[in-house]
Design a protein around this motif. Sequence first.
Motif, PDB file in Angstrom:
ATOM      1  N   PRO A  74       0.830  -1.212   0.000  1.00  0.00           N
ATOM      2  CA  PRO A  74       0.000   0.000   0.000  1.00  0.00           C
ATOM      3  C   PRO A  74       0.865   1.263   0.000  1.00  0.00           C
ATOM      4  CG  PRO A  74      -0.637  -1.496   1.780  1.00  0.00           C
ATOM      5  CD  PRO A  74       0.619  -2.038   1.179  1.00  0.00           C
ATOM      6  N   CYS A  75       0.336   2.309  -0.605  1.00  0.00           N
ATOM      7  CA  CYS A  75       1.034   3.600  -0.642  1.00  0.00           C
ATOM      8  C   CYS A  75       0.018   4.706  -0.332  1.00  0.00           C
ATOM      9  CB  CYS A  75       1.704   3.817  -1.996  1.00  0.00           C
ATOM     10  SG  CYS A  75       0.545   4.022  -3.367  1.00  0.00           S
ATOM     11  N   THR A  76       0.441   5.934  -0.422  1.00  0.00           N
ATOM     12  CA  THR A  76      -0.426   7.073  -0.131  1.00  0.00           C
ATOM     13  C   THR A  76      -1.669   7.075  -1.017  1.00  0.00           C
ATOM     14  OG1 THR A  76       1.526   8.336   0.499  1.00  0.00           O
ATOM     15  CG2 THR A  76      -0.483   9.585   0.087  1.00  0.00           C
ATOM     16  N   ASP A 131      -3.335   4.546  -2.097  1.00  0.00           N
ATOM     17  CA  ASP A 131      -4.293   3.602  -1.523  1.00  0.00           C
ATOM     18  C   ASP A 131      -4.997   4.209  -0.312  1.00  0.00           C
ATOM     19  OD1 ASP A 131      -3.731   1.073  -3.149  1.00  0.00           O
ATOM     20  OD2 ASP A 131      -1.730   1.602  -2.421  1.00  0.00           O
ATOM     21  N   CYS A 132      -4.249   4.958   0.493  1.00  0.00           N
ATOM     22  CA  CYS A 132      -4.851   5.625   1.663  1.00  0.00           C
ATOM     23  C   CYS A 132      -5.922   6.624   1.237  1.00  0.00           C
ATOM     24  CB  CYS A 132      -3.776   6.325   2.483  1.00  0.00           C
ATOM     25  SG  CYS A 132      -2.620   5.197   3.262  1.00  0.00           S
ATOM     26  N   ALA A 185      -6.804  -5.117   1.447  1.00  0.00           N
ATOM     27  CA  ALA A 185      -6.602  -3.956   2.315  1.00  0.00           C
ATOM     28  C   ALA A 185      -7.082  -4.221   3.740  1.00  0.00           C
ATOM     29  CB  ALA A 185      -7.322  -2.743   1.733  1.00  0.00           C
TER      30      ALA A 185
END
Length: 84
Positions: A42-44, A46-47, A82
């Motif tokens: 996950p990365c930004t 995905d957030c 997730a």
Amino acid sequence: VQEDGEEKEKELAANKAYLDQVLSYANRLLGKSGGFLFGEEPCTADCFFLPILRIFSVVEIPGIKEAAYQKYTELQEYWERALE
């Protein structure tokens, strides 16, 4: 607050079209990324994006989540990854 009417219907249609574009683009990214939007972790991005999918679980509109996952086949597995 908007009144019911033609303008509200136009804005709703435009919002639905925009959401469709966002989901479609994310689905394409997920199809070639290795698990998350831009890779195996996950990365930004995905957030930012996952809360959009969360809405489908929180807002109880019959059939909307199922329809989205049927149309955008990568999204359901993405959501489940997730949550792990």
